[in-house]
Design a protein around this motif. Structure first.
Motif, PDB file in Angstrom:
ATOM      1  N   GLU A 173       0.840  -1.409  -0.257  1.00  0.00           N
ATOM      2  CA  GLU A 173      -0.130  -0.320  -0.331  1.00  0.00           C
ATOM      3  C   GLU A 173       0.418   1.174   0.214  1.00  0.00           C
ATOM      4  O   GLU A 173       1.795   1.232   0.542  1.00  0.00           O
ATOM      5  CB  GLU A 173      -0.355  -0.273   1.290  1.00  0.00           C
ATOM      6  N   LYS A 206       3.293   0.948   2.734  1.00  0.00           N
ATOM      7  CA  LYS A 206       3.085  -0.409   4.065  1.00  0.00           C
ATOM      8  C   LYS A 206       2.550  -1.567   3.393  1.00  0.00           C
ATOM      9  O   LYS A 206       2.663  -1.883   1.998  1.00  0.00           O
ATOM     10  CB  LYS A 206       1.591   0.228   4.288  1.00  0.00           C
ATOM     11  N   ILE A 215       1.710  -5.117   3.640  1.00  0.00           N
ATOM     12  CA  ILE A 215       0.962  -6.245   4.938  1.00  0.00           C
ATOM     13  C   ILE A 215       1.300  -8.052   4.211  1.00  0.00           C
ATOM     14  O   ILE A 215       1.557  -8.329   3.120  1.00  0.00           O
ATOM     15  CB  ILE A 215      -0.707  -6.246   3.871  1.00  0.00           C
ATOM     16  N   ASP A 255       0.230  -5.341   9.732  1.00  0.00           N
ATOM     17  CA  ASP A 255       0.822  -4.168   9.101  1.00  0.00           C
ATOM     18  C   ASP A 255       2.294  -3.746   9.179  1.00  0.00           C
ATOM     19  O   ASP A 255       2.744  -3.501  10.351  1.00  0.00           O
ATOM     20  CB  ASP A 255       0.240  -3.204   8.754  1.00  0.00           C
ATOM     21  N   ASP A 285       4.657  -0.392   8.424  1.00  0.00           N
ATOM     22  CA  ASP A 285       4.659   0.613   8.042  1.00  0.00           C
ATOM     23  C   ASP A 285       5.387   0.931   8.020  1.00  0.00           C
ATOM     24  O   ASP A 285       6.831   1.166   9.461  1.00  0.00           O
ATOM     25  CB  ASP A 285       3.340   1.013   9.009  1.00  0.00           C
TER      26      ASP A 285
END
Length: 199
Positions: free
Chosen positions: A170, A178, A180, A190, A192
């Motif tokens: 993402e 991110k 996942i 996640d 991050d």
């Protein structure tokens, strides 16, 4: 073969006192063909030298092919949702670019074989944050390499993300923010980060 792999092999051979073996290893060679002669009872292997582009022939009576299950020209790369939206670089361990600077970067390595572990060992002192994502706690690599990885994890230089596998990427405006990961049961986590590279 990549320089990091070659350096690791040199170090391991030296550590275990096997320098005489090192002189028999042909680094940066890609086998193009192997042919058997019943008349001379020998194999002739034609290899391409990566450093010079020259073809060389090697003859032998016994030929062991230990290349694993890889297709070296077109390695299998699984699909991850969101990869097409990311304008950064996503690398496969078999086609690793030489000119990428990992210093100070956050890096995610997905896999549990020799390549994944070798890269983790090589990048642990370079990356600002290093994740190793694998779906089981056992790695398919040299036992010495697995021990080194465990020590790096214990020292906080590598974060082991187990038992997970990559699920999606993402970000926004083409910037990956991110990663996942999910367990086989679908439990998501996640990772991050503001500058993540997938290896």
């Amino acid at each position: 073969q990549h320089e990091a792999d070659q350096d690791r092999q040199h170090d391991e051979l030296a550590e275990h006192g096997h320098w005489e073996l090192d002189r028999h290893i042909r680094y940066r060679h890609t086998v193009q063909s192997a042919s058997w002669s019943s008349e001379s009872a020998t194999w002739t292997v034609v290899a391409l030298r990566g450093d010079t582009g020259e073809h060389v022939e090697i003859s032998c009576q016994f030929l062991l092919m230990c290349s694993g299950y890889y297709d070296y020209e077109n390695p299998y790369t699984p699909e991850f949702a969101g990869t097409g939206d990311f304008r950064g670089q996503v690398f496969h361990a078999q086609l690793w670019p030489e000119n990428v600077d990992y210093r100070g970067k956050r890096v995610v390595i997905a896999g549990g074989g020799d390549s994944a572990v070798d890269w983790a060992l090589s990048l642990a002192d370079v990356a600002s944050k290093l994740y190793v994502v694998h779906r089981r706690p056992k790695f398919r690599c040299a036992p010495d390499s697995a021990d080194k990885l465990d020590k790096l994890a214990a020292a906080g230089k590598v974060e082991m993300v187990i038992p997970y596998q990559l699920d999606a990427l993402e970000g926004s405006n083409g910037q990956l923010t991110k990663v996942i990961v999910k367990t086989l049961d679908g439990e998501a986590l996640d990772l991050d980060d503001d500058d993540v590279r997938i290896a």
